[in-house]
Write a protein that holds these residues in place. Sequence first.
Motif, PDB file in Angstrom:
ATOM      1  N   PHE A   1       0.896  -1.094   0.071  1.00  0.00           N
ATOM      2  CA  PHE A   1       0.238   0.017   0.048  1.00  0.00           C
ATOM      3  C   PHE A   1       0.682   1.331   0.188  1.00  0.00           C
ATOM      4  N   THR A   2       2.064   1.196   0.397  1.00  0.00           N
ATOM      5  CA  THR A   2       2.954   2.462   0.559  1.00  0.00           C
ATOM      6  C   THR A   2       4.457   1.935  -0.212  1.00  0.00           C
ATOM      7  N   TYR A   3       5.386   3.163  -0.154  1.00  0.00           N
ATOM      8  CA  TYR A   3       6.586   2.895  -0.651  1.00  0.00           C
ATOM      9  C   TYR A   3       7.585   2.544   0.394  1.00  0.00           C
ATOM     10  N   GLY A   4       6.963   2.085   1.644  1.00  0.00           N
ATOM     11  CA  GLY A   4       7.888   1.692   2.564  1.00  0.00           C
ATOM     12  C   GLY A   4       8.764   3.080   3.265  1.00  0.00           C
ATOM     13  N   ASP A   5       9.614   2.592   3.283  1.00  0.00           N
ATOM     14  CA  ASP A   5      10.635   3.638   3.973  1.00  0.00           C
ATOM     15  C   ASP A   5      11.799   4.075   2.862  1.00  0.00           C
TER      16      ASP A   5
END
Length: 183
Positions: A51-55
């Motif tokens: 769902f995200t690009y993480g860190d």
Amino acid sequence: TSLTTTTDVVVNSVTYTQGRLEVKLRPMTDQELNRQFASQSRSGPKSTNPFTYGDTDFFLGDEKRQRFTVFSLSVKNYAYPKVVIEPAQVMISADNGREYWSLSHEQLDNYYRIYAVGYRGNEYSRYKERLDVTMRTLFKNEQIFSGQESEGFLVFPALHPDVRQIEVVIHDVVLRFDYRGEP
């Protein structure tokens, strides 16, 4: 039945109640999603949080990128024999005229398939891990019987930067069925 609510982009949650039926929609930030999927969000560009690009750090400085717009949908049914909310029938209508429809597991599969180079190795393993997380966490198109609760994510394409206000519409909420089980 359709549920419609208008709200500003930054909001805690919106709850629709009809008798003892409760439908709650809450926007999820990338920080919340990274905390919830902490082990999948720590590998920079190789993070498997679907769902995200993480860190991941990008070269454009402090500008944050958003992969998707994610909402948590919670349904509590204590009023009707059964209720059905089809996730594919949920839409965001933005104040700039754009419409964003909820993405299905198959659409997310197509999105991530390009990252799986061949069908072996580390890239394929990361692809399968992303699909596993989406399969477990997306809101399911299932009947919610009386006394049951259901919760999951609704995933939309990332909202454009010029969006200031949205209207969330849940089309075709089924509350009544005939003797054959048809809506």
